[in-house]
Enzyme design. Structure first.
Site, PDB file in Angstrom:
ATOM      1  N   TYR A  33      26.137  55.437  34.711  1.00  0.00           N
ATOM      2  CA  TYR A  33      25.551  54.420  35.651  1.00  0.00           C
ATOM      3  C   TYR A  33      25.581  53.142  35.024  1.00  0.00           C
ATOM      4  O   TYR A  33      26.018  52.062  35.615  1.00  0.00           O
ATOM      5  CB  TYR A  33      24.183  54.891  36.074  1.00  0.00           C
ATOM      6  CG  TYR A  33      23.670  53.934  36.889  1.00  0.00           C
ATOM      7  CD1 TYR A  33      24.127  53.803  38.168  1.00  0.00           C
ATOM      8  CD2 TYR A  33      22.374  53.138  36.466  1.00  0.00           C
ATOM      9  CE1 TYR A  33      23.388  52.827  39.124  1.00  0.00           C
ATOM     10  CE2 TYR A  33      21.903  52.037  37.453  1.00  0.00           C
ATOM     11  CZ  TYR A  33      22.507  51.982  38.695  1.00  0.00           C
ATOM     12  OH  TYR A  33      22.094  51.034  39.511  1.00  0.00           O
ATOM     13  N   PRO A  75      18.996  43.497  39.907  1.00  0.00           N
ATOM     14  CA  PRO A  75      17.521  43.978  39.549  1.00  0.00           C
ATOM     15  C   PRO A  75      17.067  45.052  38.669  1.00  0.00           C
ATOM     16  O   PRO A  75      18.068  45.714  38.211  1.00  0.00           O
ATOM     17  CB  PRO A  75      17.580  44.821  41.095  1.00  0.00           C
ATOM     18  CG  PRO A  75      18.546  44.238  41.969  1.00  0.00           C
ATOM     19  CD  PRO A  75      19.545  44.223  41.029  1.00  0.00           C
ATOM     20  N   VAL A  77      32.412  54.174  51.434  1.00  0.00           N
ATOM     21  CA  VAL A  77      33.084  53.171  50.790  1.00  0.00           C
ATOM     22  C   VAL A  77      34.169  53.809  49.637  1.00  0.00           C
ATOM     23  O   VAL A  77      35.092  53.176  49.266  1.00  0.00           O
ATOM     24  CB  VAL A  77      32.349  52.207  50.087  1.00  0.00           C
ATOM     25  CG1 VAL A  77      31.408  51.424  50.925  1.00  0.00           C
ATOM     26  CG2 VAL A  77      31.293  52.820  48.995  1.00  0.00           C
TER      27      VAL A  77
HETATM   28  P1  NDP Z   1      19.146  53.184  48.204  1.00  0.00           P
HETATM   29  O1  NDP Z   1      19.288  55.048  47.708  1.00  0.00           O
HETATM   30  O2  NDP Z   1      17.770  53.195  48.871  1.00  0.00           O
HETATM   31  O3  NDP Z   1      20.364  52.931  48.857  1.00  0.00           O
HETATM   32  C1  NDP Z   1      21.462  53.118  48.622  1.00  0.00           C
HETATM   33  C2  NDP Z   1      22.637  52.574  49.774  1.00  0.00           C
HETATM   34  O4  NDP Z   1      23.769  52.786  49.495  1.00  0.00           O
HETATM   35  C3  NDP Z   1      22.018  53.543  51.203  1.00  0.00           C
HETATM   36  O5  NDP Z   1      22.102  52.792  52.109  1.00  0.00           O
HETATM   37  C4  NDP Z   1      23.380  54.569  51.139  1.00  0.00           C
HETATM   38  O6  NDP Z   1      23.550  54.847  52.468  1.00  0.00           O
HETATM   39  C5  NDP Z   1      24.536  53.568  50.382  1.00  0.00           C
HETATM   40  N1  NDP Z   1      25.687  54.392  49.917  1.00  0.00           N
HETATM   41  C6  NDP Z   1      25.604  55.347  49.023  1.00  0.00           C
HETATM   42  N2  NDP Z   1      26.801  55.934  48.849  1.00  0.00           N
HETATM   43  C7  NDP Z   1      27.518  55.281  49.806  1.00  0.00           C
HETATM   44  C8  NDP Z   1      28.903  55.500  50.214  1.00  0.00           C
HETATM   45  N3  NDP Z   1      29.693  56.318  49.406  1.00  0.00           N
HETATM   46  N4  NDP Z   1      29.367  54.732  51.059  1.00  0.00           N
HETATM   47  C9  NDP Z   1      28.548  53.957  51.755  1.00  0.00           C
HETATM   48  N5  NDP Z   1      27.291  53.768  51.491  1.00  0.00           N
HETATM   49  C10 NDP Z   1      26.915  54.317  50.515  1.00  0.00           C
HETATM   50  O7  NDP Z   1      19.246  52.721  46.914  1.00  0.00           O
HETATM   51  P2  NDP Z   1      18.999  51.135  46.612  1.00  0.00           P
HETATM   52  O8  NDP Z   1      18.607  50.256  47.731  1.00  0.00           O
HETATM   53  O9  NDP Z   1      17.832  50.835  45.365  1.00  0.00           O
HETATM   54  O10 NDP Z   1      20.316  50.818  45.952  1.00  0.00           O
HETATM   55  C11 NDP Z   1      21.304  49.623  46.343  1.00  0.00           C
HETATM   56  C12 NDP Z   1      21.981  49.243  45.196  1.00  0.00           C
HETATM   57  O11 NDP Z   1      21.158  48.476  44.118  1.00  0.00           O
HETATM   58  C13 NDP Z   1      22.767  50.147  44.319  1.00  0.00           C
HETATM   59  O12 NDP Z   1      24.002  49.740  44.081  1.00  0.00           O
HETATM   60  C14 NDP Z   1      22.028  50.652  42.980  1.00  0.00           C
HETATM   61  O13 NDP Z   1      22.684  50.893  42.217  1.00  0.00           O
HETATM   62  C15 NDP Z   1      21.330  49.049  43.043  1.00  0.00           C
HETATM   63  N6  NDP Z   1      20.431  49.059  41.988  1.00  0.00           N
HETATM   64  C16 NDP Z   1      19.067  49.698  42.465  1.00  0.00           C
HETATM   65  C17 NDP Z   1      17.884  49.702  41.569  1.00  0.00           C
HETATM   66  C18 NDP Z   1      16.694  50.443  41.978  1.00  0.00           C
HETATM   67  O14 NDP Z   1      15.756  50.515  40.872  1.00  0.00           O
HETATM   68  N7  NDP Z   1      16.566  50.813  43.248  1.00  0.00           N
HETATM   69  C19 NDP Z   1      17.802  48.580  40.553  1.00  0.00           C
HETATM   70  C20 NDP Z   1      19.179  47.953  40.348  1.00  0.00           C
HETATM   71  C21 NDP Z   1      20.198  48.013  40.973  1.00  0.00           C
HETATM   72  P3  NDP Z   1      24.064  56.250  53.030  1.00  0.00           P
HETATM   73  O15 NDP Z   1      23.430  57.431  52.016  1.00  0.00           O
HETATM   74  O16 NDP Z   1      23.849  56.399  54.523  1.00  0.00           O
HETATM   75  O17 NDP Z   1      25.544  56.381  52.881  1.00  0.00           O
HETATM   76  C1  8X3 Z   2      18.621  50.763  38.736  1.00  0.00           C
HETATM   77  C2  8X3 Z   2      17.758  50.357  37.582  1.00  0.00           C
HETATM   78  O1  8X3 Z   2      16.731  50.821  35.263  1.00  0.00           O
HETATM   79  O2  8X3 Z   2      17.208  53.007  36.710  1.00  0.00           O
HETATM   80  O3  8X3 Z   2      19.806  50.003  38.511  1.00  0.00           O
HETATM   81  O4  8X3 Z   2      19.058  51.531  35.773  1.00  0.00           O
HETATM   82  S1  8X3 Z   2      17.768  51.411  36.171  1.00  0.00           S
END
Ligand code: NDP
Ligand code: 8X3
Length: 260
Positions: free
Chosen positions: A159, A189, A68
């Site tokens: 972040y 979240p 992306v």
């Molecule tokens: P994961 O690491 O499990 O998933 C992240 C996803 O994003 C993967 O599918 C990865 O796929 C994809 N991704 C990362 N960089 C790129 C890129 N440059 N282009 C396309 N795809 C990309 O983490 P989460 O599911 O936890 O995270 C999802 C979202 O939730 C994020 O925006 C994160 O900031 C947010 N979030 C997460 C929290 C947590 O505690 N887990 C809490 C709050 C928000 P691939 O590597 O195959 O490209």
């Molecule tokens: C991910 C949750 O608390 O690590 O967005 O920033 S935290």
């Protein structure tokens, strides 16, 4: 007017669908009969997900592996495939990451670039490419923000800045699409146990696991549940924001840890 907006027969693009929230959202949407376009960089994982969603739920799934962060690639992938976005009802901007937990004075600018380019600019590129199609269907934009879009914490400056930006962009986009019927939903979240921690700590699983020690975090399915609920509200209802926290987390830095 008051009928809900079922997912069955709708079409959604989910970014970051190769793990965590994105994968869970794709699976939940498929289970409710929603056709999918799934994106991430790991094509093999997308293919596996697509096979399972087609076999288990009979939905159409197109895999679209791209980064992306690459504006030209995003535009080409989303606009040059005839019919790909025709009838698009939902885009879920989920692809994102955190890198490291360093103060600004010792932080790595390459990490900052990756977070800003993915979490902010990538979200904008994908949204821009999809928006005319969403306007045509009065569809939904779902942005995955974070509690870090409300509260900063030590080592999380960049972040948090990206997630504050996601909140600002969600709020601003609602002005831009006002009158089109497009809904903009920001799902934010708290702690959730996905690959997020291992990515943040660059493969250091022990350090990632320590974040969740003694805590019952959110599961990816909890986030998918919130997203599915928001996009199925009646068309006149826009759930603008969902701050979804584990019960064990009162605020970004206030976490209850069980000792036994
Ligand atoms: P994961 O690491 O499990 O998933 C992240 C996803 O994003 C993967 O599918 C990865 O796929 C994809 N991704 C990362 N960089 C790129 C890129 N440059 N282009 C396309 N795809 C990309 O983490 P989460 O599911 O936890 O995270 C999802 C979202 O939730 C994020 O925006 C994160 O900031 C947010 N979030 C997460 C929290 C947590 O505690 N887990 C809490 C709050 C928000 P691939 O590597 O195959 O490209
Ligand atoms: C991910 C949750 O608390 O690590 O967005 O920033 S935290």
């Amino acid at each position: 007017m008051n009928a809900t907006t079922p997912l069955r027969g709708r079409r959604a693009l989910v970014t970051g669908a190769s793990s965590g929230f994105g994968e869970a959202i794709a699976r939940r949407f498929a289970a409710e009969g929603c056709h999918l376009v799934v994106n991430a960089r790991r094509a093999d994982r997308l293919e596996q997900l697509a096979r399972e969603c087609r076999d288990d739920h009979g939905v159409e799934v197109v895999t679209l592996p791209f980064d992306v962060r690459d504006r030209e690639v995003v535009e080409r992938a989303l606009t040059n495939t005839p019919g790909l976005l025709e009838g698009l009802d939902i885009v879920v901007n989920n692809a994102g990451l955190a890198l490291a937990l360093d103060p600004v004075q010792t932080g790595d600018p390459d990490d900052w670039d990756r977070m800003i380019d993915t979490n902010v600019k990538g979200l904008l590129y994908v949204t821009r490419a999809c928006l005319s199609h969403l306007v045509a269907k009065a569809g939904d934009v779902v942005n995955i923000g974070s509690v870090a879009g409300h509260q900063v914490y030590p080592g999380g400056a960049v972040y948090a800045a990206t997630k504050y930006a996601v909140r600002a962009l969600s709020d601003a986009l609602r002005h831009d699409v006002l009158g089109t019927g497009v809904r903009v939903i920001n799902v934010e979240p708290g702690l959730a146990d996905t690959e997020f921690g291992v990515v943040r700590f660059k493969g250091d699983k022990a350090r990632a696991d320590a974040v969740y020690k003694g805590v019952f975090p959110l599961r990816a399915e909890d986030v998918a549940d919130a997203v599915a609920w928001a996009v199925t509200r009646p068309a006149h209802v826009n759930v603008q924001q969902i701050l979804l926290m584990p019960t064990d987390q009162a605020a970004a830095q206030s976490v209850h840890r069980r000792t036994s």
